[in-house]
Write a protein that holds these residues in place. Structure first.
Motif, PDB file in Angstrom:
ATOM      1  N   ILE A  69      -2.803   6.980  -0.093  1.00  0.00           N
ATOM      2  CA  ILE A  69      -2.115   8.058   0.620  1.00  0.00           C
ATOM      3  C   ILE A  69      -1.067   8.644  -0.323  1.00  0.00           C
ATOM      4  O   ILE A  69      -0.224   7.913  -0.845  1.00  0.00           O
ATOM      5  CB  ILE A  69      -1.428   7.547   1.897  1.00  0.00           C
ATOM      6  CG1 ILE A  69      -2.421   6.790   2.782  1.00  0.00           C
ATOM      7  CG2 ILE A  69      -0.821   8.703   2.675  1.00  0.00           C
ATOM      8  CD1 ILE A  69      -1.787   6.180   4.014  1.00  0.00           C
ATOM      9  N   GLY A  70      -1.111   9.928  -0.547  1.00  0.00           N
ATOM     10  CA  GLY A  70      -0.175  10.590  -1.445  1.00  0.00           C
ATOM     11  C   GLY A  70       1.128  10.954  -0.755  1.00  0.00           C
ATOM     12  O   GLY A  70       1.228  10.974   0.481  1.00  0.00           O
ATOM     13  N   ASP A  71       2.144  11.251  -1.549  1.00  0.00           N
ATOM     14  CA  ASP A  71       3.440  11.664  -1.015  1.00  0.00           C
ATOM     15  C   ASP A  71       3.276  12.903  -0.141  1.00  0.00           C
ATOM     16  O   ASP A  71       2.667  13.896  -0.556  1.00  0.00           O
ATOM     17  CB  ASP A  71       4.408  11.981  -2.161  1.00  0.00           C
ATOM     18  CG  ASP A  71       4.852  10.741  -2.910  1.00  0.00           C
ATOM     19  OD1 ASP A  71       4.545   9.617  -2.452  1.00  0.00           O
ATOM     20  OD2 ASP A  71       5.507  10.893  -3.967  1.00  0.00           O
ATOM     21  N   GLY A  72       3.819  12.846   1.066  1.00  0.00           N
ATOM     22  CA  GLY A  72       3.768  13.987   1.977  1.00  0.00           C
ATOM     23  C   GLY A  72       2.458  14.147   2.708  1.00  0.00           C
ATOM     24  O   GLY A  72       2.328  15.061   3.539  1.00  0.00           O
ATOM     25  N   GLU A  73       1.488  13.289   2.436  1.00  0.00           N
ATOM     26  CA  GLU A  73       0.159  13.425   3.057  1.00  0.00           C
ATOM     27  C   GLU A  73       0.165  12.905   4.492  1.00  0.00           C
ATOM     28  O   GLU A  73       0.819  11.912   4.802  1.00  0.00           O
ATOM     29  CB  GLU A  73      -0.867  12.653   2.235  1.00  0.00           C
ATOM     30  CG  GLU A  73      -2.292  12.781   2.753  1.00  0.00           C
ATOM     31  CD  GLU A  73      -3.288  11.989   1.925  1.00  0.00           C
ATOM     32  OE1 GLU A  73      -4.421  11.781   2.401  1.00  0.00           O
ATOM     33  OE2 GLU A  73      -2.930  11.567   0.804  1.00  0.00           O
ATOM     34  N   GLU A  79     -10.861  -8.399   9.299  1.00  0.00           N
ATOM     35  CA  GLU A  79     -11.358  -7.382   8.371  1.00  0.00           C
ATOM     36  C   GLU A  79     -10.818  -6.007   8.787  1.00  0.00           C
ATOM     37  O   GLU A  79     -11.120  -5.535   9.887  1.00  0.00           O
ATOM     38  CB  GLU A  79     -12.880  -7.343   8.365  1.00  0.00           C
ATOM     39  CG  GLU A  79     -13.529  -8.613   7.840  1.00  0.00           C
ATOM     40  CD  GLU A  79     -15.037  -8.467   7.714  1.00  0.00           C
ATOM     41  OE1 GLU A  79     -15.487  -7.384   7.274  1.00  0.00           O
ATOM     42  OE2 GLU A  79     -15.757  -9.416   8.067  1.00  0.00           O
ATOM     43  N   VAL A  80     -10.011  -5.385   7.918  1.00  0.00           N
ATOM     44  CA  VAL A  80      -9.482  -4.046   8.202  1.00  0.00           C
ATOM     45  C   VAL A  80      -9.342  -3.282   6.892  1.00  0.00           C
ATOM     46  O   VAL A  80      -9.199  -3.877   5.819  1.00  0.00           O
ATOM     47  CB  VAL A  80      -8.102  -4.090   8.893  1.00  0.00           C
ATOM     48  CG1 VAL A  80      -8.184  -4.686  10.281  1.00  0.00           C
ATOM     49  CG2 VAL A  80      -7.090  -4.827   8.039  1.00  0.00           C
ATOM     50  N   PRO A  81      -9.346  -1.955   6.940  1.00  0.00           N
ATOM     51  CA  PRO A  81      -9.039  -1.169   5.747  1.00  0.00           C
ATOM     52  C   PRO A  81      -7.545  -1.205   5.432  1.00  0.00           C
ATOM     53  O   PRO A  81      -6.710  -1.369   6.330  1.00  0.00           O
ATOM     54  CB  PRO A  81      -9.498   0.242   6.116  1.00  0.00           C
ATOM     55  CG  PRO A  81      -9.467   0.283   7.610  1.00  0.00           C
ATOM     56  CD  PRO A  81      -9.770  -1.111   8.075  1.00  0.00           C
ATOM     57  N   LEU A  82      -7.218  -1.050   4.147  1.00  0.00           N
ATOM     58  CA  LEU A  82      -5.826  -1.032   3.685  1.00  0.00           C
ATOM     59  C   LEU A  82      -5.448   0.377   3.251  1.00  0.00           C
ATOM     60  O   LEU A  82      -6.269   1.112   2.680  1.00  0.00           O
ATOM     61  CB  LEU A  82      -5.634  -1.990   2.513  1.00  0.00           C
ATOM     62  CG  LEU A  82      -5.968  -3.461   2.735  1.00  0.00           C
ATOM     63  CD1 LEU A  82      -5.716  -4.263   1.456  1.00  0.00           C
ATOM     64  CD2 LEU A  82      -5.140  -4.045   3.881  1.00  0.00           C
ATOM     65  N   TYR A  83      -4.189   0.753   3.492  1.00  0.00           N
ATOM     66  CA  TYR A  83      -3.674   2.081   3.162  1.00  0.00           C
ATOM     67  C   TYR A  83      -2.330   1.939   2.460  1.00  0.00           C
ATOM     68  O   TYR A  83      -1.524   1.076   2.804  1.00  0.00           O
ATOM     69  CB  TYR A  83      -3.490   2.925   4.427  1.00  0.00           C
ATOM     70  CG  TYR A  83      -4.755   3.149   5.215  1.00  0.00           C
ATOM     71  CD1 TYR A  83      -5.507   4.315   5.048  1.00  0.00           C
ATOM     72  CD2 TYR A  83      -5.204   2.195   6.135  1.00  0.00           C
ATOM     73  CE1 TYR A  83      -6.673   4.522   5.771  1.00  0.00           C
ATOM     74  CE2 TYR A  83      -6.369   2.392   6.858  1.00  0.00           C
ATOM     75  CZ  TYR A  83      -7.095   3.556   6.670  1.00  0.00           C
ATOM     76  OH  TYR A  83      -8.254   3.752   7.388  1.00  0.00           O
ATOM     77  N   GLY A  84      -2.079   2.813   1.489  1.00  0.00           N
ATOM     78  CA  GLY A  84      -0.790   2.823   0.813  1.00  0.00           C
ATOM     79  C   GLY A  84      -0.835   3.717  -0.412  1.00  0.00           C
ATOM     80  O   GLY A  84      -1.829   4.415  -0.669  1.00  0.00           O
ATOM     81  N   SER A  85       0.225   3.693  -1.205  1.00  0.00           N
ATOM     82  CA  SER A  85       0.276   4.500  -2.426  1.00  0.00           C
ATOM     83  C   SER A  85      -0.707   3.942  -3.446  1.00  0.00           C
ATOM     84  O   SER A  85      -1.247   2.837  -3.304  1.00  0.00           O
ATOM     85  CB  SER A  85       1.695   4.475  -3.002  1.00  0.00           C
ATOM     86  OG  SER A  85       2.016   3.163  -3.457  1.00  0.00           O
ATOM     87  N   VAL A 109       0.541  -0.505   3.859  1.00  0.00           N
ATOM     88  CA  VAL A 109       1.499  -1.201   2.995  1.00  0.00           C
ATOM     89  C   VAL A 109       2.550  -0.197   2.535  1.00  0.00           C
ATOM     90  O   VAL A 109       2.216   0.821   1.918  1.00  0.00           O
ATOM     91  CB  VAL A 109       0.783  -1.817   1.777  1.00  0.00           C
ATOM     92  CG1 VAL A 109       1.795  -2.483   0.850  1.00  0.00           C
ATOM     93  CG2 VAL A 109      -0.270  -2.832   2.223  1.00  0.00           C
ATOM     94  N   THR A 110       3.824  -0.478   2.843  1.00  0.00           N
ATOM     95  CA  THR A 110       4.878   0.467   2.461  1.00  0.00           C
ATOM     96  C   THR A 110       5.167   0.440   0.966  1.00  0.00           C
ATOM     97  O   THR A 110       5.505   1.474   0.383  1.00  0.00           O
ATOM     98  CB  THR A 110       6.179   0.193   3.227  1.00  0.00           C
ATOM     99  OG1 THR A 110       6.624  -1.149   2.941  1.00  0.00           O
ATOM    100  CG2 THR A 110       5.979   0.360   4.730  1.00  0.00           C
ATOM    101  N   HIS A 111       5.043  -0.731   0.330  1.00  0.00           N
ATOM    102  CA  HIS A 111       5.296  -0.822  -1.115  1.00  0.00           C
ATOM    103  C   HIS A 111       4.798  -2.168  -1.641  1.00  0.00           C
ATOM    104  O   HIS A 111       4.353  -3.018  -0.866  1.00  0.00           O
ATOM    105  CB  HIS A 111       6.774  -0.616  -1.438  1.00  0.00           C
ATOM    106  CG  HIS A 111       7.693  -1.670  -0.896  1.00  0.00           C
ATOM    107  ND1 HIS A 111       8.109  -1.685   0.410  1.00  0.00           N
ATOM    108  CD2 HIS A 111       8.263  -2.753  -1.481  1.00  0.00           C
ATOM    109  CE1 HIS A 111       8.908  -2.714   0.608  1.00  0.00           C
ATOM    110  NE2 HIS A 111       9.019  -3.382  -0.521  1.00  0.00           N
ATOM    111  N   GLY A 112       4.900  -2.343  -2.962  1.00  0.00           N
ATOM    112  CA  GLY A 112       4.218  -3.446  -3.616  1.00  0.00           C
ATOM    113  C   GLY A 112       4.975  -4.739  -3.773  1.00  0.00           C
ATOM    114  O   GLY A 112       4.552  -5.600  -4.547  1.00  0.00           O
TER     115      GLY A 112
END
Length: 583
Positions: free
Chosen positions: A148-152, A117-123, A98-101
């Motif tokens: 996921i943190g900035d620059g990670e 069913e999948v894992p979710l990733y984002g800030s 997810v790029t943003h909310g």
């Protein structure tokens, strides 16, 4: 379609960069392919979804909603990317990033998880908002949430992704970089280049320039404001306007409406209110939830002493209150729309209120928004919107900012995303203006697939990507159902024909209608319709060597009714018929 070329065709800014890119492209000529499929956002504002395939595995970027136009999609609550192709590849999907909310990127996630069913990733903020939605939908057991943190950099299956900070109207937005065998793929999500964001978190143009030096194979970038010249105003400028307006309206109750996810704006509204000695009352389900989540994460800084629930409004004088609420787009069920219509259970409005719409209508919502504004004005409230004051700035890059992005990235290939088709076309034109070869700029539509292999790019046949309609608990009304609803907006006419034991008309056809015409004023038209149908049925009976069955009489009845209604009234109501045989 296929095309090939070397880095010089990509519009590199220096000879040194061109030589370095050319050598690297030759090394990649035998690499495994990477395919990108666009399931939404290429031709509409909303419904964003991009899928990247590498090593027979899929990574989904965003799964958002589009808000429907009620004039052509009656009864529809949301429109989503179609799941057909994704369902057929469900076993290959390794994650959803997810790029943003915002809802047009995150809002469809619960529906996605009902199918896959999948894992979710984002800030951290995106994941907190997603977790709230998913938990509310009772789907938390179908996913996991990974921050996921900035620059990670993070490995998700075979995908090597890097998350860069990028400014937008919702905090912690991410630009996603995929490091692939064919080079870096950059997906901006929604963005602007704000030099003074509220939280001080800047777009990482330095890293994008470094990636451009190394060689970006494909840039996919937000096109929403590609029509607009110059630069978007900084978010901090809105805070200056809000503080002045709060001071000028110190003797009135203030209501400010904006997107619940626009937390930078919410922070500035709260800062202005508290500086004037007001308490803050969040109103609207999503606003209350988002304020709570953002405070827990430290994204919003609102002291407890200044925050009150709507049930405590009576404790304060009007000039001591600031209500921050949902409904800036005129959505029928949102807080401000209910207040404007006199339907809110806790809040009414009148001559002592100033309402600030801190937003701009999404294309297609203009009529709903200004209908709401008129209702508020009829009740005596003063309404301020971005036509009067600088109370809103876009979260999307305008042409000068887009040009800056392209000059930093210098991609080999470019696909404009996230916008109506004319916006995509304008963004494509800008890419050519900054030096890209026309053949390296691809203006695509939903369902398009492109495959990159080595230095080549091929546009494939694509996959189906129709609208997926959601309506209440039972979703998936298809285009036929939507068409029927549209037909019913013109009313309906129902004809009942009764046949006796010999198959002849037992009585004059009975006409029932709703929304077609006033039968008390136009009884003669109804009588004429009945006569026309009776004549058609009698001719069909006489002209048939055998006794016509009920289905044939029903078809004759519908045709005769449709012909008469269209010719006599120039209207197109839905028409149905029933035949009753007295056997």
């Amino acid at each position: 379609m296929s095309a090939s070329g070397t880095a010089p065709d990509g519009g590199r800014g220096s000879n040194r960069s061109r030589r370095r890119g050319s050598g690297r492209n030759k090394q990649r000529s035998g690499t495994s392919p990477v395919t990108v499929t666009f399931l939404g956002g290429l031709g509409d504002v909303g419904r964003n979804c991009t899928v990247v395939e590498q090593g027979a595995k899929l990574l989904v970027i965003d799964f958002g909603v589009m808000f429907p136009d009620p004039a052509i999609m009656p009864g529809v609550q949301h429109v989503l990317p179609d799941m057909g192709w994704l369902n057929s590849r469900a076993a290959d999907i390794v994650g959803l990033v997810v790029t943003h909310g915002h809802e047009d990127h995150l809002g469809g996630v619960p529906h996605f998880l009902r199918n896959i069913e999948v894992p979710l990733y984002g800030s951290a903020l995106s994941m907190a908002l997603a977790e709230h939605k998913v938990t509310e939908a009772r789907l938390a057991d179908r996913t996991s949430f990974h921050v996921i943190g900035d620059g990670e950099r993070r490995k998700i299956g075979p995908f090597d992704i890097e998350a860069l900070p990028i400014t937008h109207s919702v905090p912690q937005s991410l630009c996603i970089v995929l490091h692939t065998p064919v080079g870096a793929l950059v997906h901006t999500g929604d963005f602007k280049i704000d030099p003074s964001p509220v939280d001080g978190r800047l777009t990482d143009l330095g890293r994008l320039r470094a990636l451009g030096d190394e060689g970006i194979a494909l840039l996919m970038a937000d096109s929403t404001n590609a029509d607009r010249p110059g630069r978007s105003a900084s978010e901090t400028e809105i805070g200056t306007t809000l503080r002045r307006l709060f001071s000028e309206h110190s003797d009135r109750r203030l209501m400010v409406s904006c997107f619940a996810s626009h937390l930078h704006r919410v922070q500035q509204v709260c800062d202005a209110a508290i500086s004037e000695g007001r308490v803050v009352v969040p109103l609207g389900r999503s606003m209350v939830n988002n304020v709570r989540i953002a405070r827990q994460l430290g994204v919003l800084d609102i002291p407890e002493r200044a925050l009150f629930g709507v049930e405590q409004l009576d404790r304060f004088n009007p000039d001591e209150v600031c209500i921050v609420c949902t409904g800036s787009q005129g959505e029928p069920g949102a807080a401000l729309s209910q207040i404007a219509g006199g339907a809110h259970s806790d809040v009414t409005t009148g001559p002592d209120d100033t309402v600030i719409l801190s937003s701009h209508p999404i294309p297609g919502n203009e009529r709903s928004v200004f209908r709401m504004v008129s209702r508020l004005a009829r009740q005596g409230a003063e309404v301020i919107h971005d036509g009067h004051e600088l109370v809103h700035t876009s979260g999307h890059a305008q042409r000068d900012e887009l040009r800056e992005l392209h000059q930093a990235c210098r991609p080999r290939w470019f696909v404009p995303i996230e916008g109506e088709f004319h916006m995509l076309a304008r963004h494509a034109g800008l890419a050519r203006e900054v030096g890209m070869k026309a053949k390296r700029v691809l203006t695509l539509t939903d369902g398009a697939q492109i495959t990159l292999k080595g230095n080549e790019l091929q546009v494939r046949a694509g996959v189906p990507a129709p609208y997926h309609y959601v309506d209440g608990a039972l979703d998936d009304p298809d285009t036929e159902v939507i068409g029927e609803r549209l037909a019913l907006t013109a009313g309906f006419v129902h004809v009942t024909v009764v046949l006796d034991r010999k198959g002849r008309l037992a009585a004059a056809p009975d006409i029932a209608s709703r929304g077609w015409l006033d039968v008390t004023k136009h009884a003669d038209v109804v009588e004429a319709l009945s006569g026309e149908i009776a004549q058609a049925v009698e001719q069909a009976i006489k002209g048939s060597p055998a006794r016509p069955d009920a289905d044939e009489i029903e078809r004759v009845t519908r045709r005769a009714a449709g012909r008469f209604v269209g010719t006599r009234t120039r209207r197109r109501p839905a028409i149905s018929a029933a035949v009753i045989s007295l056997n």
